[in-house]
Design a protein around this motif. Sequence first.
Motif, PDB file in Angstrom:
ATOM      1  N   ALA A   1       9.372  -0.772 -12.461  1.00 48.39           N
ATOM      2  CA  ALA A   1       8.492  -0.377 -13.565  1.00 48.39           C
ATOM      3  C   ALA A   1       7.858  -1.585 -14.239  1.00 48.39           C
ATOM      4  O   ALA A   1       6.797  -1.474 -14.855  1.00 48.39           O
ATOM      5  N   LEU A   2       8.474  -2.761 -14.099  1.00 48.01           N
ATOM      6  CA  LEU A   2       7.918  -3.971 -14.701  1.00 48.01           C
ATOM      7  C   LEU A   2       6.613  -4.391 -14.037  1.00 48.01           C
ATOM      8  O   LEU A   2       5.811  -5.112 -14.631  1.00 48.01           O
ATOM      9  N   GLY A   3       6.387  -3.981 -12.796  1.00 50.52           N
ATOM     10  CA  GLY A   3       5.113  -4.220 -12.137  1.00 50.52           C
ATOM     11  C   GLY A   3       4.718  -5.683 -12.121  1.00 50.52           C
ATOM     12  O   GLY A   3       5.389  -6.523 -11.531  1.00 50.52           O
ATOM     13  N   ARG A   4       3.606  -5.992 -12.772  1.00 48.11           N
ATOM     14  CA  ARG A   4       3.102  -7.375 -12.788  1.00 48.11           C
ATOM     15  C   ARG A   4       4.054  -8.323 -13.503  1.00 48.11           C
ATOM     16  O   ARG A   4       3.950  -9.544 -13.353  1.00 48.11           O
ATOM     17  N   ASN A   5       4.987  -7.790 -14.295  1.00 47.53           N
ATOM     18  CA  ASN A   5       5.950  -8.630 -14.989  1.00 47.53           C
ATOM     19  C   ASN A   5       7.165  -8.977 -14.125  1.00 47.53           C
ATOM     20  O   ASN A   5       8.057  -9.689 -14.577  1.00 47.53           O
ATOM     21  N   LEU A   6       7.195  -8.451 -12.915  1.00 46.47           N
ATOM     22  CA  LEU A   6       8.170  -8.841 -11.899  1.00 46.47           C
ATOM     23  C   LEU A   6       7.444  -8.770 -10.557  1.00 46.47           C
ATOM     24  O   LEU A   6       7.780  -7.983  -9.682  1.00 46.47           O
ATOM     25  N   GLN A   7       6.423  -9.612 -10.447  1.00 46.39           N
ATOM     26  CA  GLN A   7       5.465  -9.473  -9.357  1.00 46.39           C
ATOM     27  C   GLN A   7       6.085  -9.641  -7.977  1.00 46.39           C
ATOM     28  O   GLN A   7       5.671  -8.992  -7.017  1.00 46.39           O
ATOM     29  N   TRP A   8       7.082 -10.499  -7.839  1.00 47.02           N
ATOM     30  CA  TRP A   8       7.642 -10.746  -6.503  1.00 47.02           C
ATOM     31  C   TRP A   8       8.238  -9.473  -5.914  1.00 47.02           C
ATOM     32  O   TRP A   8       8.074  -9.196  -4.725  1.00 47.02           O
ATOM     33  N   LEU A   9       8.922  -8.685  -6.751  1.00 40.97           N
ATOM     34  CA  LEU A   9       9.505  -7.440  -6.254  1.00 40.97           C
ATOM     35  C   LEU A   9       8.416  -6.403  -5.997  1.00 40.97           C
ATOM     36  O   LEU A   9       8.454  -5.679  -4.989  1.00 40.97           O
ATOM     37  N   THR A  10       7.438  -6.339  -6.886  1.00 44.81           N
ATOM     38  CA  THR A  10       6.320  -5.419  -6.698  1.00 44.81           C
ATOM     39  C   THR A  10       5.581  -5.735  -5.403  1.00 44.81           C
ATOM     40  O   THR A  10       5.246  -4.828  -4.628  1.00 44.81           O
ATOM     41  N   ASP A  11       5.325  -7.006  -5.148  1.00 44.42           N
ATOM     42  CA  ASP A  11       4.651  -7.408  -3.916  1.00 44.42           C
ATOM     43  C   ASP A  11       5.471  -7.016  -2.688  1.00 44.42           C
ATOM     44  O   ASP A  11       4.917  -6.592  -1.664  1.00 44.42           O
ATOM     45  N   LEU A  12       6.777  -7.178  -2.784  1.00 42.17           N
ATOM     46  CA  LEU A  12       7.660  -6.829  -1.666  1.00 42.17           C
ATOM     47  C   LEU A  12       7.501  -5.351  -1.311  1.00 42.17           C
ATOM     48  O   LEU A  12       7.387  -4.992  -0.134  1.00 42.17           O
ATOM     49  N   PHE A  13       7.472  -4.498  -2.314  1.00 42.36           N
ATOM     50  CA  PHE A  13       7.355  -3.061  -2.066  1.00 42.36           C
ATOM     51  C   PHE A  13       5.937  -2.697  -1.627  1.00 42.36           C
ATOM     52  O   PHE A  13       5.755  -1.841  -0.759  1.00 42.36           O
ATOM     53  N   ILE A  14       4.927  -3.317  -2.212  1.00 45.93           N
ATOM     54  CA  ILE A  14       3.548  -3.048  -1.819  1.00 45.93           C
ATOM     55  C   ILE A  14       3.336  -3.388  -0.347  1.00 45.93           C
ATOM     56  O   ILE A  14       2.684  -2.643   0.402  1.00 45.93           O
ATOM     57  N   ASP A  15       3.897  -4.511   0.074  1.00 45.05           N
ATOM     58  CA  ASP A  15       3.637  -5.011   1.421  1.00 45.05           C
ATOM     59  C   ASP A  15       4.502  -4.360   2.495  1.00 45.05           C
ATOM     60  O   ASP A  15       4.061  -4.229   3.644  1.00 45.05           O
ATOM     61  N   TYR A  16       5.720  -3.936   2.133  1.00 39.60           N
ATOM     62  CA  TYR A  16       6.651  -3.538   3.185  1.00 39.60           C
ATOM     63  C   TYR A  16       7.211  -2.121   3.054  1.00 39.60           C
ATOM     64  O   TYR A  16       7.792  -1.616   4.014  1.00 39.60           O
ATOM     65  N   VAL A  17       7.081  -1.484   1.918  1.00 40.66           N
ATOM     66  CA  VAL A  17       7.608  -0.123   1.764  1.00 40.66           C
ATOM     67  C   VAL A  17       6.474   0.864   1.996  1.00 40.66           C
ATOM     68  O   VAL A  17       5.463   0.826   1.286  1.00 40.66           O
ATOM     69  N   PRO A  18       6.604   1.744   2.988  1.00 42.32           N
ATOM     70  CA  PRO A  18       5.511   2.669   3.318  1.00 42.32           C
ATOM     71  C   PRO A  18       5.060   3.496   2.110  1.00 42.32           C
ATOM     72  O   PRO A  18       5.884   3.989   1.346  1.00 42.32           O
ATOM     73  N   MET A  19       3.761   3.595   1.945  1.00 47.64           N
ATOM     74  CA  MET A  19       3.079   4.433   0.952  1.00 47.64           C
ATOM     75  C   MET A  19       3.166   3.923  -0.479  1.00 47.64           C
ATOM     76  O   MET A  19       2.491   4.450  -1.362  1.00 47.64           O
ATOM     77  N   TYR A  20       3.982   2.898  -0.759  1.00 45.37           N
ATOM     78  CA  TYR A  20       4.128   2.446  -2.141  1.00 45.37           C
ATOM     79  C   TYR A  20       2.796   1.990  -2.720  1.00 45.37           C
ATOM     80  O   TYR A  20       2.536   2.166  -3.914  1.00 45.37           O
ATOM     81  N   SER A  21       1.946   1.419  -1.885  1.00 41.47           N
ATOM     82  CA  SER A  21       0.658   0.904  -2.353  1.00 41.47           C
ATOM     83  C   SER A  21      -0.369   1.994  -2.616  1.00 41.47           C
ATOM     84  O   SER A  21      -1.478   1.702  -3.058  1.00 41.47           O
ATOM     85  N   LYS A  22      -0.015   3.251  -2.361  1.00 49.96           N
ATOM     86  CA  LYS A  22      -0.960   4.350  -2.583  1.00 49.96           C
ATOM     87  C   LYS A  22      -0.992   4.799  -4.042  1.00 49.96           C
ATOM     88  O   LYS A  22      -1.854   5.596  -4.426  1.00 49.96           O
ATOM     89  N   PHE A  23      -0.034   4.323  -4.851  1.00 46.09           N
ATOM     90  CA  PHE A  23       0.121   4.856  -6.203  1.00 46.09           C
ATOM     91  C   PHE A  23      -0.049   3.766  -7.247  1.00 46.09           C
ATOM     92  O   PHE A  23       0.343   2.621  -7.047  1.00 46.09           O
ATOM     93  N   ARG A  24      -0.623   4.156  -8.371  1.00 45.97           N
ATOM     94  CA  ARG A  24      -0.788   3.244  -9.496  1.00 45.97           C
ATOM     95  C   ARG A  24       0.163   3.638 -10.625  1.00 45.97           C
ATOM     96  O   ARG A  24       0.999   4.506 -10.459  1.00 45.97           O
ATOM     97  N   THR A  25       0.031   2.978 -11.781  1.00 46.57           N
ATOM     98  CA  THR A  25       0.872   3.244 -12.948  1.00 46.57           C
ATOM     99  C   THR A  25       2.344   3.106 -12.565  1.00 46.57           C
ATOM    100  O   THR A  25       3.118   4.062 -12.626  1.00 46.57           O
ATOM    101  N   VAL A  26       2.729   1.913 -12.165  1.00 45.58           N
ATOM    102  CA  VAL A  26       4.081   1.691 -11.649  1.00 45.58           C
ATOM    103  C   VAL A  26       5.150   1.991 -12.684  1.00 45.58           C
ATOM    104  O   VAL A  26       6.296   2.301 -12.329  1.00 45.58           O
ATOM    105  N   GLU A  27       4.815   1.922 -13.972  1.00 48.70           N
ATOM    106  CA  GLU A  27       5.839   2.163 -14.980  1.00 48.70           C
ATOM    107  C   GLU A  27       6.348   3.608 -14.949  1.00 48.70           C
ATOM    108  O   GLU A  27       7.440   3.885 -15.437  1.00 48.70           O
ATOM    109  N   SER A  28       5.598   4.502 -14.311  1.00 48.72           N
ATOM    110  CA  SER A  28       6.053   5.891 -14.253  1.00 48.72           C
ATOM    111  C   SER A  28       7.252   6.079 -13.326  1.00 48.72           C
ATOM    112  O   SER A  28       7.866   7.137 -13.322  1.00 48.72           O
ATOM    113  N   ILE A  29       7.624   5.045 -12.550  1.00 45.13           N
ATOM    114  CA  ILE A  29       8.818   5.149 -11.713  1.00 45.13           C
ATOM    115  C   ILE A  29      10.077   5.199 -12.566  1.00 45.13           C
ATOM    116  O   ILE A  29      11.171   5.495 -12.064  1.00 45.13           O
TER     117      ILE A  29
END
Length: 884
Positions: free
Chosen positions: A418-446
Amino acid sequence: MNSNSTHTGITKIIKDIPANLMQMCRKPQFYGFFISLFAAALLALAYFYPDATMGNELRQHDMQQGAAIGQEVKAYVEATGNEAPRWTNSLFSGMPTFQISPTYPSDSLFSWITTAYGLDLPSPSNLLFMMMAGFIILMAAMRVRWYYGLIGAVAWGFSTYFIIIIGAGHIWKFVTLAYVPPTIAGIILAYRGRWFTGSAMAALFAMMQIQSNHVQMSYYFMFVILALSAAYLYKAVRKGEMRRWIKATGALAVAAILAVTANLPSLYNTYEYSKETMRGGHSELSAPDAGANSEKTSGLDRDYITQYSYGRAETFSLLIPDVKGGASAKPVAGSMRPTSLLDLDKADEILANAHLNEAETGYVSNYVSRYFGEPEGTNGPVYVGALIFTLFLLGCFIVRGPVKWALLFVTLLSVMLALGRNLQWLTDLFIDYVPMYSKFRTVESILVIAEFAIPLLAILGLQKILTTPSGEIRRLYMRAIYVSFGVTILFCIVGWLFPGAYGAAITEGDQQISQMISYQLSQQGYPEQAIGMFSINNPSIASAVTELRHSMVSADSLRSLIIILLGLGAIMLCVSEKIKPWMGATIIGLVVCVDLYSVNKRYLDHDSFCSPEISATEMFPLTANDRTILADTAMNYRVMNIPEFYQAAPSYRHKAVGGYHAAKLSRYQDLIDRHLSNFTRGVPTEADFRVLNMLNGKYIIGPDGNLAVNPDALGNSWFVSKISYVDNPDAEMEALSSLSPDTEAVADRKFASILGNDIAPKNLGDTIFEISYAPGKLTYSATTGKGGIAVFSEVYFPWGWKATIDGKPAEIGRVNYILRALAIPAGHHTVEFTFKPTSVDNTVIAARIAVILIYILLFLALVINLSSPAGMREENESEKSNEI
């Protein structure tokens, strides 16, 4: 077995059902389940009293947007009685309705369930009841005593985010979340031995969850499901019960297939549609990146994905609701009203002590929000309850078993993501390697995952502590009690005495607003001294704002501290045997209810509702410009509303060039970025006007609100004398900068076989014009002496549209990056476009079969459970252990 014995067996089963049902009804867990549902219904009605019973309505922002962009289709259905078309021209010059008003014939087989599940209570009480009812079902599946389960249901249902999204109008998100706990209940039943009943239940509620059409929420809870499945796998391996796990997993896989198939029309068409949208990937253009965080992904841009990210200190809102000021805006009488620091109880005293003059006080009132978290603003925090959060920590210490670890893992994961840009390394990891994660915005809603796991583990911990003999509690669990309560008490004391510990009161958002105001004042010629007064950096203003905001943190920290101490007192009274455990549970339940109930009233209350007499025409008032435009009786033209280009409201009455939708076509977004957005920035070029002309933008509402008729709009269709073929999207887009669309067109080379290379020059007598319009069906009359290429001011979509010339199929080409085109033979012809994707009919048949199979499974599961009392128990004695 012969037929006589089979008949005898069936007869015995039928005869045993009434007796077994009576036996079940005598069990406290059985009738307690219905007492819980009754209590949940009363609470849901009480929270929205008297508005729900009076029929008052929430004119939520998102619901208004949905009403605006869906109005053309709605009006067409009401006028004709025909099936809803799958295409609308009300926004972005035309787009499919797969994510606007997705209804399919197979939906009628199970859409009634939502009404029944909400007990047909008045809205929105029905929604709140559904949310709590699902958790009650989950608690029953986990064999939690009914009164503890009711506390968990209240904690889940009244978690602030859910009340806030009702106020925002995210109704289908809410309904999707309401079906999550009973879906997981079925999964847990299956893994605990009742694989047939569990899979049938999971199939039913997963079907309803998917039907609610909020893929993002369903996707997030796949993390929870995977974690639980892994936990039960660990338990199966440890206890040598792999066969049982495989059977349950197989049954649940079948349930998932049935649930997905029941919603196949929506899922398949949404999936295919997503490939053409912003969600399906980036533009085909090779433009340079817009910013450091906008590099390409398989879905949305990184900066778009992380636009709404939770702040690091804001995470403490799970424990202290207004740790960042609460909400930046609140729904009031159907509109979002900014919150004001001047509404605080201590405002007058603090402002007086700061010696603010009238102008400075006006600045605080008009430009400084109560919320001081991330720059984007919010409708409210994610608050799970101070006592519930403390009990969650307690559960982490005293609950045994791998399920506890699964719940703890997904909680921590959701908070970090949920921290999104405030924990960018983890967000990037999920965007790049977890299927479909990059299809959704408003990460704080997780954080919905944490909102689910925290009360669940909290109630498991509460039941554990209150059902353990007091002597064993003192021997085994006192340290856990001291640590869990001590940690949250310490955080509350820090916030109470040192509110600045949770972050600076003056934020980046405050500075951005201040800079904007300073620029505007300087442009108007104000002296530097006056400009400095109207700034967040004015020492008097900064001091007052800091004290006001810190007063909220301090007050809510003290409030959470008192709530935690009340809960601790109830538990210690039970440990010392001064009161019975059920009394302690009652006290804790009341504290949780009062806590969450009162906090939620800050964000959605009686003032948020409107009288039911308010109609859609009042939501979208008819302006003088609207009257002038609507006086034009031509059947199909578009309106360029520059001040409201990115808003939904113009779509209510007109076919808009702009609009609002989170999944617009990516090619149209390219057109916005390169040309149409220049109108909103006040710097349109000649090329931009030519693009507007080819979209048939007949009316333009300027930045000043004045209406102008565009005499150069090209109409619904026209013949061109020249077509140029290019090799890539960049060249196609670039050509629009110099193209004269009234006489020439540009197309990708792959359409040369459809449109041809030898284009006959347009004759003076060649004509083509629209003779019939419906959202999904357009008819034209064309006359041409030698044949030619007709361009249509309609958005090209690669599937679903069928074209005919005099009833014979014709292939559709794409020109000018976004428009349709046809090669018309010589002579007089009738041209027709119809949007009827064959995928709809093909998937509806499969969906109907799946729904019927789910109903059969549910019926058989009911018979199995009623035919034998043993059917209501786990098949394996190991489930009676203290592990979960």
